[in-house]
Motif scaffolding. Structure first.
Motif, mmCIF file in Angstrom:
data_model
loop_
_atom_site.group_PDB
_atom_site.id
_atom_site.type_symbol
_atom_site.label_atom_id
_atom_site.label_comp_id
_atom_site.label_asym_id
_atom_site.label_seq_id
_atom_site.Cartn_x
_atom_site.Cartn_y
_atom_site.Cartn_z
ATOM 1 N N LYS A 26 0.855 -1.185 0.000
ATOM 2 C CA LYS A 26 0.000 0.000 0.000
ATOM 3 C C LYS A 26 0.888 1.231 0.000
ATOM 4 C CE LYS A 26 -3.666 -2.260 2.533
ATOM 5 N NZ LYS A 26 -4.430 -2.333 3.758
ATOM 6 N N LEU A 27 0.319 2.364 -0.402
ATOM 7 C CA LEU A 27 1.083 3.615 -0.426
ATOM 8 C C LEU A 27 1.693 3.925 0.937
ATOM 9 C CD1 LEU A 27 -1.211 5.998 -2.501
ATOM 10 C CD2 LEU A 27 0.935 4.942 -3.212
ATOM 11 N N TYR A 103 -3.200 1.937 -7.917
ATOM 12 C CA TYR A 103 -2.310 2.911 -7.279
ATOM 13 C C TYR A 103 -2.732 4.343 -7.611
ATOM 14 C CZ TYR A 103 1.183 -0.222 -5.253
ATOM 15 O OH TYR A 103 1.833 -1.155 -4.490
ATOM 16 N N ILE A 150 6.465 2.805 -9.301
ATOM 17 C CA ILE A 150 5.986 3.876 -8.432
ATOM 18 C C ILE A 150 7.172 4.270 -7.555
ATOM 19 C CG2 ILE A 150 5.024 2.230 -6.766
ATOM 20 C CD1 ILE A 150 2.914 4.365 -6.102
#
Length: 154
Positions: A26-27, A103, A150
């Protein structure tokens, strides 16, 4: 007999899916890796997430440690810059367009705004997202064989 076979197949696919999806982050987890020093990051990624060492790159400006996920589906790296710690970042690579879209959705839902588009040195397109002083960069693959990336900056 058929019901028990179907149940076993169902359970297998649920466990398989949770293993595969459990390897992505997860971010908040990616941002959290930035807060760790390199030794803590290496311990966390190996022991908690079962990633294996892939490569180490050193230059006068930074040190990069990269790790592969079980099954070699994902790759994560931590850049530790020598002089400007604000450049420290986590780089997470994956192949799936659906994950990319998820995302982007999570980035926008977290309040990030798209700010800039461009090309990195190797020619891939990127899009930057900012929220206050936090920055996330999405790098798009050149070809279908390449990975989405990312980058979560400190």
């Amino acid at each position: 007999m058929k019901t028990s076979t179907n149940l076993l197949l169902f359970l297998f696919f649920i466990l398989f899916q949770s293993q595969v999806s459990g390897q992505a982050f997860k971010l908040e987890e990616l941002a959290g890796f930035n807060r760790l020093d390199m030794a803590s990051f290496k311990t966390e990624i190996k022991e908690q997430h079962k990633y294996t060492f892939y490569d180490k790159t050193e230059s006068p400006a930074f040190v990069l440690f990269e790790y592969d996920s079980p099954g070699y589906i994902y790759k994560i790296g931590k850049f530790d810059y020598t002089d400007d710690k604000s450049q420290d970042n986590i780089e997470f690579q994956f192949k799936d367009k659906k994950e990319h879209d998820a995302y982007i959705k999570a980035i926008l839902a977290a309040g990030y705004k798209q700010t800039e588009k461009g090309k990195i040195l190797t020619g891939e397109n990127y899009v930057d997202y900012l929220k206050d002083k936090a920055q996330i960069r999405m790098v798009h693959p050149k070809t279908a064989k390449d990975n989405y990336t990312i980058i979560v900056f400190k």
